[in-house]
Design an enzyme around this catalytic site. Structure first.
Site, PDB file in Angstrom:
ATOM      1  CG  ASN A 109      15.995  59.653 -15.259  1.00 17.34           C
ATOM      2  OD1 ASN A 109      15.821  59.241 -14.108  1.00 17.34           O
ATOM      3  ND2 ASN A 109      16.845  59.060 -16.088  1.00 17.34           N
ATOM      4  CB  SER A 138      22.758  63.837 -17.992  1.00 21.61           C
ATOM      5  OG  SER A 138      24.048  63.579 -18.518  1.00 21.61           O
TER       6      SER A 138
END
Ligand code: GAR
Length: 221
Positions: A109, A138
């Protein structure tokens, strides 16, 4: 070189998908996109996939009685396409522990904050309200808890005086477009070790690689 087969889950614009599609064009890229799956019809990401000649599918979550049956349908489509890794790229559905377990260590993700800071929604507004001086994005492996899991890579951007959520989001998005393909390439090439909840690069990244640091903003910026 065998390229890892990747399915991408989207819900909208698909600019991160575009970055992955573009990266996959390189002859030495260790991944290829084999399916783009959207839970919403007629979104821009589907057009981007079609333009790149990549197969698409729409699986509308609203047509299923619960999350798991929706995720089973997604899994079936991903498996039929031979996907080995799955990337969430602006996929705005929370997945269940069934899906996370099914794709354990194979589900990535991208999140628009420097995790573990600011999980969840409205990350740019919250970063501004908290007064942080560095923000970013991230790429991580998906675990049961939303926006938590082994971090594969992060990119930082400065928060500049005068920023609003929109200008900050645009700066972070640019970093996302560099970070996601870089992380996926390293992971697909087997260059990241995952032990439990920690991911580590096996060898030092190339210069300009995974750790993306912002230049200092000019004093009068
Ligand atoms: C990106 O900023 C991504 O990090 C974020 O949505 C945007 C999607 O843009 N994802 C999340 O907030 C997930 N919780 P895109 O569709 O243009 O890639």
């Amino acid at each position: 070189m065998t390229r890892k087969r990747v399915g991408v889950l989207i819900s909208g614009r698909g600019s991160n998908l575009q970055a992955l599609l573009d990266a996959a064009q390189a002859p030495d890229c260790p991944f290829e996109i084999v399916l783009v799956l959207s839970n919403k019809a007629k979104v821009q990401g589907l057009e981007r996939a079609a333009a790149a000649g990549v197969a698409t599918a729409v699986i509308d979550h609203r047509t299923f009685p619960d999350r798991e049956t929706f995720e089973m349908a997604m899994t079936e489509a991903l498996e039929a396409a031979g996907a080995e890794l799955v990337c969430q790229a602006g996929f705005m559905r929370v997945v269940t522990s069934w899906f996370v377990t099914r794709w354990h260590d194979r589900l990535l993700n991208i999140h628009p904050s420097l995790l573990p800071a600011f999980p969840g929604l409205d990350t740019h507004e919250r970063a501004l309200a908290a007064g942080v001086k560095l923000h970013g994005c991230s790429v991580h492996l998906v675990r049961e808890t939303v926006d938590q899991g082994p971090i594969l890579g992060q990119a930082a951007v400065p928060v500049l005086p005068g920023d609003d959520a929109e200008t900050l989001a645009a700066r972070v998005l640019e970093a996302e477009h560099r970070l996601y393909p870089a992380c996926l390439a390293l992971y697909a090439a087997g260059r990241i070790d995952v032990r439990g909840e920690t991911a580590r690069l096996k060898t030092a990244p190339a210069p300009g690689g995974l750790l993306i640091n912002p230049p200092s903003p000019a004093a009068d910026a």
